[in-house]
Every structure is written in structure tokens, then in C-alpha cells.
Design a protein around this motif. Structure first.
Motif, PDB file in Angstrom:
ATOM      1  N   ALA A 180      30.874   7.256   4.917  1.00 42.90           N
ATOM      2  CA  ALA A 180      30.662   8.229   3.371  1.00 42.90           C
ATOM      3  C   ALA A 180      31.682   7.386   2.582  1.00 42.90           C
ATOM      4  O   ALA A 180      31.846   7.433   1.475  1.00 42.90           O
ATOM      5  CB  ALA A 180      30.496   9.172   3.638  1.00 42.90           C
ATOM      6  N   GLN A 181      33.331   7.550   3.398  1.00 44.47           N
ATOM      7  CA  GLN A 181      34.509   7.347   2.671  1.00 44.47           C
ATOM      8  C   GLN A 181      34.251   6.305   1.736  1.00 44.47           C
ATOM      9  O   GLN A 181      34.489   5.919   0.748  1.00 44.47           O
ATOM     10  CB  GLN A 181      35.372   7.091   3.846  1.00 44.47           C
ATOM     11  CG  GLN A 181      36.931   7.313   3.380  1.00 44.47           C
ATOM     12  CD  GLN A 181      38.348   7.321   3.893  1.00 44.47           C
ATOM     13  OE1 GLN A 181      38.312   8.566   4.157  1.00 44.47           O
ATOM     14  NE2 GLN A 181      38.217   6.364   4.722  1.00 44.47           N
TER      15      GLN A 181
ATOM     16  N   LEU B 296      24.827   3.102   1.754  1.00 46.91           N
ATOM     17  CA  LEU B 296      24.273   5.048   1.949  1.00 46.91           C
ATOM     18  C   LEU B 296      22.933   4.799   3.052  1.00 46.91           C
ATOM     19  O   LEU B 296      23.325   5.781   3.225  1.00 46.91           O
ATOM     20  CB  LEU B 296      23.901   4.604   0.932  1.00 46.91           C
ATOM     21  CG  LEU B 296      24.835   5.337  -0.312  1.00 46.91           C
ATOM     22  CD1 LEU B 296      24.601   4.888  -1.771  1.00 46.91           C
ATOM     23  CD2 LEU B 296      26.281   6.320   0.137  1.00 46.91           C
ATOM     24  N   LEU B 297      22.595   4.133   2.853  1.00 47.51           N
ATOM     25  CA  LEU B 297      20.746   3.725   3.899  1.00 47.51           C
ATOM     26  C   LEU B 297      21.924   4.424   5.994  1.00 47.51           C
ATOM     27  O   LEU B 297      20.905   4.920   6.471  1.00 47.51           O
ATOM     28  CB  LEU B 297      20.576   2.652   4.448  1.00 47.51           C
ATOM     29  CG  LEU B 297      19.547   2.337   5.454  1.00 47.51           C
ATOM     30  CD1 LEU B 297      18.469   3.457   4.576  1.00 47.51           C
ATOM     31  CD2 LEU B 297      18.753   1.056   5.020  1.00 47.51           C
ATOM     32  N   ALA B 298      23.343   3.444   6.019  1.00 47.15           N
ATOM     33  CA  ALA B 298      23.961   4.121   7.602  1.00 47.15           C
ATOM     34  C   ALA B 298      24.414   5.327   7.035  1.00 47.15           C
ATOM     35  O   ALA B 298      24.085   6.041   8.002  1.00 47.15           O
ATOM     36  CB  ALA B 298      24.897   3.181   7.451  1.00 47.15           C
ATOM     37  N   THR B 299      24.910   5.445   6.441  1.00 46.36           N
ATOM     38  CA  THR B 299      25.666   6.711   5.969  1.00 46.36           C
ATOM     39  C   THR B 299      24.098   8.047   6.392  1.00 46.36           C
ATOM     40  O   THR B 299      24.012   8.800   6.990  1.00 46.36           O
ATOM     41  CB  THR B 299      25.806   7.174   5.167  1.00 46.36           C
ATOM     42  OG1 THR B 299      26.634   6.745   4.704  1.00 46.36           O
ATOM     43  CG2 THR B 299      26.560   8.277   4.940  1.00 46.36           C
TER      44      THR B 299
ATOM     45  N   VAL C  54      29.456  12.393   0.276  1.00 47.22           N
ATOM     46  CA  VAL C  54      28.701  11.334  -0.552  1.00 47.22           C
ATOM     47  C   VAL C  54      28.791  11.411  -2.067  1.00 47.22           C
ATOM     48  O   VAL C  54      29.436  11.879  -3.189  1.00 47.22           O
ATOM     49  CB  VAL C  54      27.424  10.864   0.035  1.00 47.22           C
ATOM     50  CG1 VAL C  54      26.667  10.025  -1.473  1.00 47.22           C
ATOM     51  CG2 VAL C  54      27.980   9.579   0.705  1.00 47.22           C
ATOM     52  N   LEU C  55      28.108  13.236  -2.103  1.00 49.85           N
ATOM     53  CA  LEU C  55      27.746  13.691  -3.082  1.00 49.85           C
ATOM     54  C   LEU C  55      28.948  14.319  -3.870  1.00 49.85           C
ATOM     55  O   LEU C  55      29.330  14.785  -5.043  1.00 49.85           O
ATOM     56  CB  LEU C  55      26.721  14.916  -3.109  1.00 49.85           C
ATOM     57  CG  LEU C  55      26.047  15.032  -2.697  1.00 49.85           C
ATOM     58  CD1 LEU C  55      24.860  16.075  -2.526  1.00 49.85           C
ATOM     59  CD2 LEU C  55      25.117  14.133  -3.275  1.00 49.85           C
ATOM     60  N   VAL C  56      30.105  14.446  -3.427  1.00 51.59           N
ATOM     61  CA  VAL C  56      31.230  14.656  -3.954  1.00 51.59           C
ATOM     62  C   VAL C  56      31.964  13.641  -4.578  1.00 51.59           C
ATOM     63  O   VAL C  56      32.503  13.515  -5.809  1.00 51.59           O
ATOM     64  CB  VAL C  56      32.519  15.833  -3.245  1.00 51.59           C
ATOM     65  CG1 VAL C  56      33.717  15.497  -3.787  1.00 51.59           C
ATOM     66  CG2 VAL C  56      32.049  17.053  -2.484  1.00 51.59           C
TER      67      VAL C  56
ATOM     68  N   ALA D  88      37.070   7.244  -2.694  1.00 52.66           N
ATOM     69  CA  ALA D  88      37.323   7.588  -1.059  1.00 52.66           C
ATOM     70  C   ALA D  88      37.856   8.506  -0.859  1.00 52.66           C
ATOM     71  O   ALA D  88      37.268   9.447   0.087  1.00 52.66           O
ATOM     72  CB  ALA D  88      37.938   6.258  -1.020  1.00 52.66           C
ATOM     73  N   MET D  89      39.193   8.662  -1.345  1.00 49.19           N
ATOM     74  CA  MET D  89      40.002  10.363  -1.124  1.00 49.19           C
ATOM     75  C   MET D  89      39.353  11.534  -1.636  1.00 49.19           C
ATOM     76  O   MET D  89      38.823  12.173  -0.275  1.00 49.19           O
ATOM     77  CB  MET D  89      41.276  10.687  -1.693  1.00 49.19           C
ATOM     78  CG  MET D  89      42.569   9.543  -1.427  1.00 49.19           C
ATOM     79  SD  MET D  89      42.486   9.965   0.322  1.00 49.19           S
ATOM     80  CE  MET D  89      43.228  11.486   0.113  1.00 49.19           C
ATOM     81  N   ALA D  90      38.393  11.718  -2.669  1.00 49.98           N
ATOM     82  CA  ALA D  90      37.236  12.894  -2.675  1.00 49.98           C
ATOM     83  C   ALA D  90      36.630  13.333  -1.188  1.00 49.98           C
ATOM     84  O   ALA D  90      36.532  14.290  -0.916  1.00 49.98           O
ATOM     85  CB  ALA D  90      36.929  13.311  -3.683  1.00 49.98           C
TER      86      ALA D  90
END
Length: 446
Positions: free
Chosen positions: A195-196, A225-228, A240-242, A383-385
């Protein structure tokens, strides 16, 4: 590949570490950093080194070799408050362990057979990665290479994750089918990493100008994103949404519309197993399911522990040594663990560190003119979010596998910030001898 050579890959990789240790010490430590980057998250590959001499320490040795080689060549750190914060944080955590010893909760943190000392030592390897990267990344080309190698490293993790996840049938969600993943610590750890860095490259993507690079980056983000999705981590989904929301606010407002539509129709478009996973927070009786109830019980116990010593906590790395719900050794919320172990003082230093990371990222995004630096800035913000959100659901911060590459990128960001500030002083020389690269930053992605 069916050649039978795959058996020798770990040995070749292990020997490559020794070669790069020598190269870092006697020639160019930047090459050592390039080599170690794909191995930072890929714990299952590093575990193959354990059968060889010093195999468990190869990453640490190479990091020190990069730092020593850099100092031998007179390289200097770029100016950044992050180094000061890390130094204060490392010292405070070590002193905090002695508090745990004084309270009778842990042994004296002196030797490698002391669990708390080993925990501290492993954590301190993260800022050392940051120091190593900051020392040897000295120009724009190196920053570009760092982003490229990060992409390659992410691709390796994507491939391994998808091969494991898609080897199962997912007509319905089954907890027993969740694989630990290439980071080796569990599906949720792999999910936090994916996700990061999926968010990092989504934030970086708008600043790629050449079509083929843009398409490749889109493909990387899609694969990530598919792997996530198939890690079945609810925390990663929220992260991911954030991250997407941050990119939408700062750069691509159209994403906000896409995000709103997705939130309304997601149950119709995601696989059944994913929908079941998201909706299983409560059972049919309206009660919290087992893992959610465990978190609530842990947090209630942690609250009592925090109130016992709110200022300085009970000592760093002591929570794992106590008895808790279902014999769990983590609070399932990194901020709660920081509060319990290091108190309000530890929380203040932690938030100071996070604030400095965001400040550096925002500075690059808003002030840089070079698209490479702006993309690096926005990517790190996203990434930090994602990282901040993920840590509400467990410790996703102290694992080198999750944050190692992130700190390499922050080393690149610290150097980019310095290069950005010194660029005006070099402008006269550039004007005297103009080139296509100097007058057109978009040519950077040739």
C-alpha cells in the motif's frame, strides 16, 4: 524457468554482498546502496543466506560498509533536521530500556542475547539506512536511479505476492489461505509495504512526461494494488484510500470523484472474498469478530499500563515481554505501543519525526521546479499518509522490510532539497553554457 539454476540464486546473491562490501569500501559506496535496496524488503530471499558464514548479518555489514566508504571519501550529509531527531530518538529509546530494567520488566540492554537490546539494535538499522543513502546520493542522476531501483524492488515483491496469493482459490475468504508473503512477517506486513509504495508511485506518476515511462508506472501501480487487494488486509485498503485522497487533494482533483464513486459501488466491483473480508468486522450477532475483539482488549490493557507511567512509559521494548491477551506481543497499534513503552515524551519525539518527514516531502512538492523532485515529494506525501494510517492497526514502522526503502527515498529527498536550494547559485554557469537538459527539466526521463 525450468533451467535448474534457481537453486543457485541465493548463493550468487550472497556472494554479491561480499563483492559490494569490498566495492563500497575501496571504490564507490553508491554501488553498495544500489545493490542492497532490493534486499531490504525481500526478507524471504535474505533468509536463504542463513546457511552461509555471517549470512544473517550481510545486510548490516553492507550498510556499515557504505557508510564507512562514504566517510573515507569525504562525503557529507545534506542538511536536515531528520538526522537530529533520529539521534535524539535513538538515545532516548536506549535510556528507556534501562527504565524497563529498573522496573523489573526487562533485562539490562547490554548483549545480543537480551531481547530488548536486539529489538533496539534492529530498529536502529533503519536510521542507518537513511544515513547511508543520504551520504552517497549526491546528484540528480543518483536520485533518478534510486527511484528506478525502488520500482524494480517493488516489482519483485509484487510478483512474489501475486504468485502466492493467486495460487489459491478465492471463491470465499479463508484466513488459512493467507500467505506470509515475501516480507516473511505476515500478510498484513506485506500489505502495508504494498500500500505504501503503491501510493508512492501513484503520486510520482503525474510528473513522468514520456509516454512509455508513464505506461510502465501505471502498470506497476496496477500490479501493486492488485497484490494489495489479495493480501486481504483491511488496514491496507484504508491506507490506499487515504493515499489516493491525498493525491487527489494535492494534484489530481479528478481522483476525488473516482474515489467517491468507488466508495459507493465497491461491493459490486471487488471480488467476493474481498467483500467478505471487509464486512467481517462484526459477526452475524453484531459482536466484534475475534481479531477485532483482540485489539479492543489489548488497547484496554494498554490504557491501564499507560496510566501507570504516562510521562516516560514502562521502557522501550518491554510490551513484548509481558503477558497479554491470547499471548500477543504487540498492541496492534504502533502509537499505543509508543505511548505505553516510552510515554508522552516518546510520543512527542515520534510526532516530531513524522512532522519533519512530511515537512521535507511538502517542501519538495511545492517548491521544486524539477519534475523529478516534485514527483519525489508528492510520492512521499502519499506514502507517508498511507504509512501513518497503517500504523493505527499494528506496528508497521519498526520493520526494516516495510520502511527500509522509504528511508532510502527520504535520503534522496534530503539531497534533492539541498540541490534545489543550491541550484540558483549555479544558474549563471548554466546560462553561459546552456544545454537541452539544463533548460528543459522534462528531458530528465530520456
Amino acid at each position: 524457468m525450468g533451467t535448474g539454476l534457481g537453486h543457485y540464486i541465493p548463493l550468487v546473491a550472497y556472494l554479491g554482498f561480499w563483492v559490494m562490501i569490498v566495492v563500497s569500501l575501496v571504490k564507490n559506496p553508491l554501488y553498495g546502496l544500489y545493490y542492497l535496496m532490493p534486499f531490504l524488503p525481500y526478507r524471504t530471499m535474505r533468509d536463504h543466506f542463513l546457511i552461509y558464514p555471517l549470512g544473517s548479518n550481510m545486510l548490516t555489514i553492507l550498510i556499515f560498509a557504505v557508510i564507512i566508504g562514504a566517510f573515507f571519501r569525504g562525503k557529507r550529509l545534506p542538511p536536515s533536521k531528520l538526522f537530529t531527531v533520529w539521534l535524539i530518538y535513538a538515545a532516548y529509546l536506549y535510556c528507556s530500556m534501562w527504565l524497563g530494567t529498573a522496573l523489573g520488566l526487562s533485562r539490562a540492554p547490554l548483549w545480543l542475547n537480551d531481547t530488548n537490546f536486539v529489538t533496539w539494535k534492529d530498529y536502529i538499522l533503519i536510521p542507518l539506512v537513511f544515513v547511508a543513502a543520504s551520504l552517497v546520493i549526491e546528484d540528480r542522476k543518483a536520485i533518478r536511479n534510486i527511484v528506478f531501483i525502488t520500482a524494480i524492488s517493488l516489482l519483485f515483491i509484487d510478483r512474489a505476492s501475486l504468485m502466492e496469493s493467486l495460487s489459491h482459490s478465492w471463491a470465499a475468504f479463508d484466513e488459512n489461505k493467507r500467505d506470509p508473503g515475501p516480507l516473511a512477517w505476515g500478510a498484513n506486513i506485506t500489505a502495508a509495504f504494498l500500500a505504501q509504495f503503491g501510493m508512492f508511485f501513484w503520486g510520482f506518476l503525474p510528473f513522468l512526461k514520456k509516454g512509455r515511462y508513464k505506461l510502465l508506472c501505471y502498470a506497476l501501480v496496477a500490479a501493486t494494488l492488485l497484490a494489495t487487494m489479495y493480501t486481504f488486509s483491511r488496514a491496507a485498503y484504508l491506507s490506499v484510500l487515504v493515499g489516493v485522497f491525498m493525491i487527489g487533494i494535492l494534484k489530481k482533483r479528478q481522483l476525488l470523484i473516482v474515489l467517491a464513486v468507488f466508495l459507493m459501488v465497491w461491493q459490486a466491483v471487488v471480488p467476493t472474498a474481498v467483500r467478505e473480508r471487509v464486512n467481517m468486522t462484526e459477526n452475524s450477532n453484531g459482536q466484534l469478530e475475534a481479531s477485532a475483539q483482540e485489539r479492543v482488549d489489548l488497547w484496554e490493557n494498554a490504557e491501564k499500563s499507560f496510566l501507570h507511567s504516562p510521562i516516560v512509559g514502562n521502557g522501550y521494548a518491554t510490551f513484548q515481554l509481558g503477558e497479554h491477551v491470547d499471548n500477543l506481543r504487540d498492541t496492534h497499534n504502533w502509537y499505543v505501543k509508543v505511548a505505553v513503552e516510552t510515554g508522552i515524551v516518546g510520543l512527542i519525539i515520534t510526532f516530531w519525526l513524522l512532522q519533519q518527514m512530511f515537512a521535507l516531502s511538502f517542501r519538495l512538492f511545492f517548491k521544486a521546479e524539477d519534475p523529478l523532485y516534485k514527483g519525489l515529494g508528492l510520492g512521499l506525501i502519499a506514502a507517508m499518509a498511507s504509512c501513518v494510517i497503517a500504523n493505527f492497526f499494528g506496528d508497521r514502522w519498526t520493520y526494516l522490510e516495510i520502511t527500509g526503502l522509504l528511508w532510502v527515498l527520504f535520503g534522496a529527498a534530503a539531497r534533492a532539497n539541498q540541490l534545489m536550494q543550491t541550484a540558483p547559485e549555479e544558474a549563471p554557469a548554466q546560462l553561459a553554457a546552456p544545454s537541452s537538459d539544463s533548460v528543459n527539466p522534462y528531458m530528465a526521463y530520456r
